[in-house]
Write a protein that holds these residues in place. Structure first.
Motif, PDB file in Angstrom:
ATOM      1  N   VAL A  72      32.726  63.354  22.468  1.00  0.00           N
ATOM      2  CA  VAL A  72      32.781  64.375  21.844  1.00  0.00           C
ATOM      3  C   VAL A  72      31.948  64.474  20.471  1.00  0.00           C
ATOM      4  CG1 VAL A  72      34.248  65.567  20.482  1.00  0.00           C
ATOM      5  CG2 VAL A  72      35.112  64.561  22.456  1.00  0.00           C
ATOM      6  N   SER A  73      31.009  65.287  20.193  1.00  0.00           N
ATOM      7  CA  SER A  73      30.084  65.291  19.068  1.00  0.00           C
ATOM      8  C   SER A  73      31.018  65.311  17.797  1.00  0.00           C
ATOM      9  CB  SER A  73      29.094  66.472  19.116  1.00  0.00           C
ATOM     10  OG  SER A  73      28.165  65.991  18.138  1.00  0.00           O
ATOM     11  N   SER A  74      30.610  64.563  17.092  1.00  0.00           N
ATOM     12  CA  SER A  74      31.361  64.248  15.718  1.00  0.00           C
ATOM     13  C   SER A  74      30.450  65.290  14.616  1.00  0.00           C
ATOM     14  CB  SER A  74      31.517  62.932  15.019  1.00  0.00           C
ATOM     15  OG  SER A  74      30.301  62.242  15.121  1.00  0.00           O
ATOM     16  N   VAL A  75      29.277  65.753  14.999  1.00  0.00           N
ATOM     17  CA  VAL A  75      28.526  66.514  13.830  1.00  0.00           C
ATOM     18  C   VAL A  75      28.133  67.612  14.512  1.00  0.00           C
ATOM     19  CG1 VAL A  75      27.948  64.260  12.610  1.00  0.00           C
ATOM     20  CG2 VAL A  75      26.734  65.200  14.410  1.00  0.00           C
ATOM     21  N   THR A  76      27.263  68.492  13.688  1.00  0.00           N
ATOM     22  CA  THR A  76      26.683  69.545  14.179  1.00  0.00           C
ATOM     23  C   THR A  76      24.914  69.251  14.192  1.00  0.00           C
ATOM     24  OG1 THR A  76      28.004  70.952  13.368  1.00  0.00           O
ATOM     25  CG2 THR A  76      26.113  72.036  13.809  1.00  0.00           C
ATOM     26  N   GLY A  77      24.287  69.384  15.310  1.00  0.00           N
ATOM     27  CA  GLY A  77      22.841  68.919  15.352  1.00  0.00           C
ATOM     28  C   GLY A  77      22.166  69.222  16.447  1.00  0.00           C
ATOM     29  N   GLN A  78      21.126  68.297  16.535  1.00  0.00           N
ATOM     30  CA  GLN A  78      20.397  68.288  17.785  1.00  0.00           C
ATOM     31  C   GLN A  78      20.242  67.072  18.472  1.00  0.00           C
ATOM     32  OE1 GLN A  78      16.408  69.295  17.000  1.00  0.00           O
ATOM     33  NE2 GLN A  78      16.611  71.362  17.793  1.00  0.00           N
ATOM     34  N   VAL A  79      20.254  66.917  20.073  1.00  0.00           N
ATOM     35  CA  VAL A  79      20.202  65.724  20.492  1.00  0.00           C
ATOM     36  C   VAL A  79      18.843  65.102  20.209  1.00  0.00           C
ATOM     37  CG1 VAL A  79      19.979  64.377  22.786  1.00  0.00           C
ATOM     38  CG2 VAL A  79      22.067  66.305  22.384  1.00  0.00           C
ATOM     39  N   SER A  80      18.436  64.093  19.563  1.00  0.00           N
ATOM     40  CA  SER A  80      17.184  63.478  19.260  1.00  0.00           C
ATOM     41  C   SER A  80      16.811  62.244  20.488  1.00  0.00           C
ATOM     42  CB  SER A  80      17.107  62.854  17.819  1.00  0.00           C
ATOM     43  OG  SER A  80      17.933  62.015  18.103  1.00  0.00           O
ATOM     44  N   SER A  81      17.647  61.732  21.010  1.00  0.00           N
ATOM     45  CA  SER A  81      17.320  60.844  21.906  1.00  0.00           C
ATOM     46  C   SER A  81      18.597  60.516  22.920  1.00  0.00           C
ATOM     47  CB  SER A  81      16.846  59.692  21.461  1.00  0.00           C
ATOM     48  OG  SER A  81      17.873  58.877  21.050  1.00  0.00           O
ATOM     49  N   THR A  82      18.240  60.003  24.077  1.00  0.00           N
ATOM     50  CA  THR A  82      19.338  59.569  25.023  1.00  0.00           C
ATOM     51  C   THR A  82      18.794  58.216  25.390  1.00  0.00           C
ATOM     52  OG1 THR A  82      18.291  60.566  26.980  1.00  0.00           O
ATOM     53  CG2 THR A  82      20.332  61.745  25.974  1.00  0.00           C
ATOM     54  N   SER A  83      19.641  57.099  25.532  1.00  0.00           N
ATOM     55  CA  SER A  83      19.075  55.933  25.975  1.00  0.00           C
ATOM     56  C   SER A  83      20.309  55.127  26.552  1.00  0.00           C
ATOM     57  CB  SER A  83      18.459  55.190  24.587  1.00  0.00           C
ATOM     58  OG  SER A  83      19.378  55.362  23.563  1.00  0.00           O
ATOM     59  N   SER A  84      19.555  53.796  26.793  1.00  0.00           N
ATOM     60  CA  SER A  84      20.627  52.847  27.296  1.00  0.00           C
ATOM     61  C   SER A  84      21.136  51.609  26.217  1.00  0.00           C
ATOM     62  CB  SER A  84      20.072  52.023  28.548  1.00  0.00           C
ATOM     63  OG  SER A  84      20.723  51.083  29.128  1.00  0.00           O
ATOM     64  N   TYR A  85      22.107  51.503  26.237  1.00  0.00           N
ATOM     65  CA  TYR A  85      22.165  50.313  25.176  1.00  0.00           C
ATOM     66  C   TYR A  85      23.142  49.152  26.050  1.00  0.00           C
ATOM     67  CZ  TYR A  85      25.029  47.497  22.032  1.00  0.00           C
ATOM     68  OH  TYR A  85      25.372  46.551  21.427  1.00  0.00           O
ATOM     69  N   THR A  86      22.727  47.984  25.710  1.00  0.00           N
ATOM     70  CA  THR A  86      23.198  46.931  26.552  1.00  0.00           C
ATOM     71  C   THR A  86      24.118  46.106  25.539  1.00  0.00           C
ATOM     72  OG1 THR A  86      21.077  46.764  27.495  1.00  0.00           O
ATOM     73  CG2 THR A  86      22.577  44.785  28.129  1.00  0.00           C
ATOM     74  N   GLY A  87      25.459  46.064  25.985  1.00  0.00           N
ATOM     75  CA  GLY A  87      26.455  45.292  25.606  1.00  0.00           C
ATOM     76  C   GLY A  87      26.784  43.793  25.818  1.00  0.00           C
ATOM     77  N   ASP A  88      27.777  43.248  25.438  1.00  0.00           N
ATOM     78  CA  ASP A  88      28.311  42.069  25.907  1.00  0.00           C
ATOM     79  C   ASP A  88      28.108  41.725  27.386  1.00  0.00           C
ATOM     80  OD1 ASP A  88      28.740  41.365  23.335  1.00  0.00           O
ATOM     81  OD2 ASP A  88      30.882  41.103  23.568  1.00  0.00           O
ATOM     82  N   PHE A  89      27.655  40.654  27.792  1.00  0.00           N
ATOM     83  CA  PHE A  89      27.474  40.208  29.198  1.00  0.00           C
ATOM     84  C   PHE A  89      26.697  41.170  29.970  1.00  0.00           C
ATOM     85  CE2 PHE A  89      31.643  39.052  28.023  1.00  0.00           C
ATOM     86  CZ  PHE A  89      31.579  37.715  27.818  1.00  0.00           C
ATOM     87  N   GLY A  90      25.693  42.022  29.209  1.00  0.00           N
ATOM     88  CA  GLY A  90      24.533  42.788  29.877  1.00  0.00           C
ATOM     89  C   GLY A  90      25.367  43.996  30.354  1.00  0.00           C
TER      90      GLY A  90
ATOM     91  N   SER B  10      26.326  36.750  19.297  1.00  0.00           N
ATOM     92  CA  SER B  10      27.037  35.692  20.114  1.00  0.00           C
ATOM     93  C   SER B  10      28.465  36.281  20.475  1.00  0.00           C
ATOM     94  CB  SER B  10      27.088  34.288  19.568  1.00  0.00           C
ATOM     95  OG  SER B  10      27.722  34.433  18.269  1.00  0.00           O
ATOM     96  N   HIS B  11      29.163  35.508  21.165  1.00  0.00           N
ATOM     97  CA  HIS B  11      30.272  36.249  21.478  1.00  0.00           C
ATOM     98  C   HIS B  11      31.572  35.670  20.779  1.00  0.00           C
ATOM     99  CE1 HIS B  11      28.668  37.843  25.261  1.00  0.00           C
ATOM    100  NE2 HIS B  11      27.625  36.949  25.161  1.00  0.00           N
ATOM    101  N   ALA B  12      32.523  36.434  20.971  1.00  0.00           N
ATOM    102  CA  ALA B  12      33.704  35.954  20.325  1.00  0.00           C
ATOM    103  C   ALA B  12      34.369  34.789  20.852  1.00  0.00           C
ATOM    104  CB  ALA B  12      34.937  37.024  20.476  1.00  0.00           C
ATOM    105  N   THR B  13      35.125  33.796  20.144  1.00  0.00           N
ATOM    106  CA  THR B  13      35.606  34.141  18.595  1.00  0.00           C
ATOM    107  C   THR B  13      34.380  33.895  17.707  1.00  0.00           C
ATOM    108  OG1 THR B  13      36.529  32.143  18.578  1.00  0.00           O
ATOM    109  CG2 THR B  13      37.834  33.704  19.474  1.00  0.00           C
ATOM    110  N   PHE B  14      34.679  34.449  16.648  1.00  0.00           N
ATOM    111  CA  PHE B  14      33.700  34.345  15.570  1.00  0.00           C
ATOM    112  C   PHE B  14      34.480  33.406  14.285  1.00  0.00           C
ATOM    113  CE2 PHE B  14      33.150  38.490  17.616  1.00  0.00           C
ATOM    114  CZ  PHE B  14      31.747  38.275  17.967  1.00  0.00           C
ATOM    115  N   TRP B  15      35.540  33.075  14.680  1.00  0.00           N
ATOM    116  CA  TRP B  15      36.121  32.019  13.758  1.00  0.00           C
ATOM    117  C   TRP B  15      36.319  30.641  14.305  1.00  0.00           C
ATOM    118  CZ3 TRP B  15      40.596  34.514  10.392  1.00  0.00           C
ATOM    119  CH2 TRP B  15      40.095  35.456   9.510  1.00  0.00           C
TER     120      TRP B  15
END
Ligand code: SF4
Ligand code: SF4
Lengths: 430, 319
Positions: A72-90, B10-15
């Protein structure tokens, strides 16, 4: 950071701390650019949102063809980019960045629908509202046919340390919580509601008229599995979640979001979080979902240095992020900045069999043996013989490990890898 | 997104609670200090010599081994120093230099490093080294002979040897106070009962040793000795002598409690501790050796992995 006491014979006491220590709420102005994250893996071809698309505040944005995942968009505006984000464990996420326009325009799709406070409406519009974790928002549990939820647990305590979001919501907007509960009860038909109170909340919560139980004020008592065991007297089987045995957990903030959404006819878009500075001082912040952490730092005149650490979430279970532009998500309950000198060293020492980990483990896992297997990559054996799946992910073992081993990381990544392997197997067989 | 800074991801835990292997080892050394000091007061410079040689040679062996095998240097964690210190405490003040150096070689290189270093060895390295030197050079551990040339203001008698060779009447002269205050002959750091107990209690309070091990060991010694004593008090000494003479106290607080070679779960600990106590007295009373602590610990180290299979059930585990 709470250190080991001189009397090491005692178990560590990590208290949740009180809300009073946290000063009043600071509003972060709407940033120039926001980023919305979804835990759908990024897939450019099938993405429905194109660059330059205009969006309005509170507009539901479906992400992919043949999928009902949305942000859900939390603002009014224009999509400026779409991308992939890599989090924990890939893990791969979809990131939608929106450039904020000067004038705000509120989308009115939800307004019309909000007259009907049905479960479908909640699921279709409120899964991205404050208090819902990415991936498995509680509002989806209630419509899941496999789960058949018969008890709703409204968690008014905060599960990790330093976090005060739920307690703040209860204190500042108890009416929204109350309203949310009655909507949820009506929509789900579930009448068994248990509210989990932290220290000092009993009085406020009793006024709502539902069952209230108080949770212990030391970590990790407020983690769902322990609430199940200690308060509801139901042990969740290894590898399962409370919803698998009919108990749906939802945070006070998520419940309040439901209450507010239907009384205002607008999807709530601001997230309450605790900012913890390097010196350990805390501030309560309210920011639009998607606000880059940097905007919050600027509002508090915080500068970061090379090799500091930015943590999204609590100190025991959160995750650290690569960038100071990392956006606030619907479940970002805290942003913690750790000075590089305060970051505990992770050593390459092996387990010395000191036994401290198994003494703190709330579910009696032989952590020392488990971690020896995990280090060697013997995931299956770890799961079969040393209770990998009983782990409720509290992180205490890592916190106390004398050798400084990243035990919790081993555990989480083993579960993740095994999970992936099982999915792959299922797909191959199916 | 333009970033200027690189952050630590790095991964949790941070403490972390700040506990470290080095802190543990330095605390063990600190706890052992009173017992060593009394040994030094008793035996003078030669005790200083044996203990310092033992500590320094243990560190040097570790250094050499780490260098040769290109492992990261671990002498900073204090483990080698503690091994050397405890080994020195078990020796008589008259131990020759070559025995000290050989003993620390056995402890550090064979007992510890060859198995893979800290955390990986099945037997307490100090105990392994002691067992080997005690079997190989028996005479050096005849504390009465060895310490003959010392002039003490108390009866210079090694209680356990007296007991073995002359029977219970020979140890009648030892009062509990004498034994506790180190008025007996024995290893440099093994005779000062009060010091060892104080050190042990300190380690228990700091959470560095598992109190269950020390206590069940002492209980094992006490009960077994009592049973023997009651069956034939003319032949077998009472529990007090067994508790406070020989290596019992240093064994209970400093040797049997070694992390790697002892169990971590409650019931296994009780079996391990009580078993060590039982074997100690059995060896003393009906075995060929004067003191049984070293061999008793070695035997229980051997069964430790089996014992730790008795573990509590994890919560949530499905049958
Ligand atoms: S994180 Fe560690 S201490 Fe917590 S439940 Fe899992 S194994 Fe036990
Ligand atoms: S706390 Fe660390 S060193 Fe100690 S037993 Fe557990 S894993 Fe091993």
């Amino acid at each position: 950071m709470i250190k080991r006491s001189f009397i090491g014979l005692l178990k560590p006491r990590l208290e949740y701390g009180s809300l009073e220590e946290t000063p009043s709420l600071k509003q972060i102005p709407i940033p120039k650019e926001i980023t919305l994250l979804s835990n759908c893996p990024f897939d450019k071809k099938n993405l429905l949102l194109k660059k330059k698309a205009t969006v309005k505040t509170g507009q539901k944005l479906l992400l992919y063809k043949e999928s009902d995942e949305y942000v859900v968009s939390s603002v009014t505006g224009q999509v400026s980019s779409t991308s992939s984000y890599t989090g924990d464990f890939g893990r791969s996420y979809t990131a939608i960045t929106i450039e904020v326009a000067d004038d705000e325009e509120v989308d009115d799709e939800f307004k019309d629908i909000s007259k009907d406070a049905s479960l479908e409406t909640i699921k279709n519009f409120l899964a991205f509202s404050p208090g819902n974790p990415l991936g498995n928002p509680p509002v989806k549990l209630f419509v899941d046919k496999d789960k058949s939820i018969s008890t709703i647990v409204v968690c008014c305590a905060d599960s990790d340390l330093l976090i005060t979001t739920n307690r703040h919501v209860v204190k500042s907007d108890i009416d929204a919580v109350k309203e949310g509960i009655s909507i949820l009860k009506a929509a789900t038909g579930v009448n068994d509601v248990v509210m989990i109170a932290s220290h000092g909340q009993m009085h406020e919560l009793s006024a709502i008229g539902e069952k209230v139980s108080q949770v212990n004020d030391t970590y990790p008592s407020a983690l769902p599995h322990l609430i199940m065991k200690d308060i509801l007297s139901k042990v969740v089987p290894a590898g399962k979640n409370p919803e698998d045995i009919g108990v749906g957990f939802i945070s006070a903030e998520a419940v309040a979001s439901i209450g507010k959404a239907f009384s205002n006819g607008q999807i709530p878009l601001t997230k309450i979080l605790t900012l913890v500075k390097k010196d350990g001082s805390k501030s309560l912040v309210s920011a639009r979902i998607g606000t880059p952490a940097n905007d919050i730092f600027n509002a508090f005149n915080i500068t970061l240095n090379e090799d500091d650490r930015i943590i999204f979430g609590g100190p025991m279970t959160g995750s650290s992020v690569y960038s100071e532009n990392h956006p606030v998500q619907p479940d970002t309950d805290a942003i913690i900045i750790q000075d590089r000198d305060d970051i505990p060293v992770i050593s390459d020492y092996p387990c010395t069999n000191c036994g401290d980990c198994l003494r703190v483990c709330p579910v009696n896992i032989q952590v020392g043996m488990l971690v020896r297997l995990l280090e060697g990559g013997h995931y299956e054996e770890a799961a079969d013989q040393y209770d990998l799946y009983s782990c409720i992910e509290c992180g205490l073992c890592s916190y106390v490990c004398v050798s400084g081993m990243p035990i919790f990381q081993y555990i989480r990544s083993a579960k993740y890898e095994l999970g992936r392997a099982n999915t792959a197997e299922a797909t191959n067989n199916g | 997104m333009v970033d200027n800074n690189k952050f630590i991801v790095s991964h949790a835990t941070f403490w972390h609670d700040g506990s470290r292997i080095s802190t543990r080892n330095y605390n063990i050394a600190l706890a052992a200090l009173p017992a060593i000091l009394l040994g030094i007061i008793c035996y003078g410079m030669s005790a200083v010599g044996v203990v310092s040689l033992s500590i320094s040679s243990a560190i040097i062996w570790e250094f050499i081994f780490c260098r040769i095998t290109k492992r990261s240097l671990t002498i900073g964690d204090g483990n080698a120093a503690v091994i050397g210190m405890l080994f020195g405490m078990l020796l008589p003040a008259t131990a020759p230099w070559w025995l000290v150096i050989l003993g620390t070689f056995v402890a550090v290189v064979i007992g510890k490093q060859i198995y893979g270093g800290i955390g990986a060895y099945p037997f307490n390295p100090v105990v392994v080294a002691m067992a080997i030197v005690m079997i190989s050079w028996k005479d050096i551990f005849d504390f009465n002979e060895a310490l003959m040339n010392y002039d003490f203001d108390f009866a210079m008698v090694y209680p356990l040897a007296a007991l073995k060779h002359f029977g219970v009447s020979a140890v009648d002269s030892f009062s509990l106070g004498d034994l506790l205050m180190g008025k007996q002959s024995g290893g440099i750091g093994s005779t000062f009962g009060v010091g060892l107990i104080a050190g042990g209690i300190y380690l228990i309070i700091r959470g560095i040793i598992r109190w269950e091990i020390a206590l069940s060991f002492l209980a094992g010694v006490f009960i077994t000795a009592l049973i023997f004593n009651m069956s034939d008090s003319g032949r077998y000494a009472g529990p007090v002598v067994h508790l406070f003479a020989g290596y019992t106290l240093i064994g209970a607080f400093f040797l049997a409690t070694e992390d790697s070679s002892s169990p971590v779960n409650f019931i296994p600990i009780l079996i391990y501790g009580a078993g060590t106590g039982l074997l100690t007295v059995l060896i003393r009373n009906i075995g060929v050796y004067v003191d049984g602590v070293i061999f008793a610990i070695l035997i229980m180290n051997l069964v430790n992995p089996l014992l730790d299979k008795i573990k509590p059930k994890a919560i949530g585990k499905v049958a």
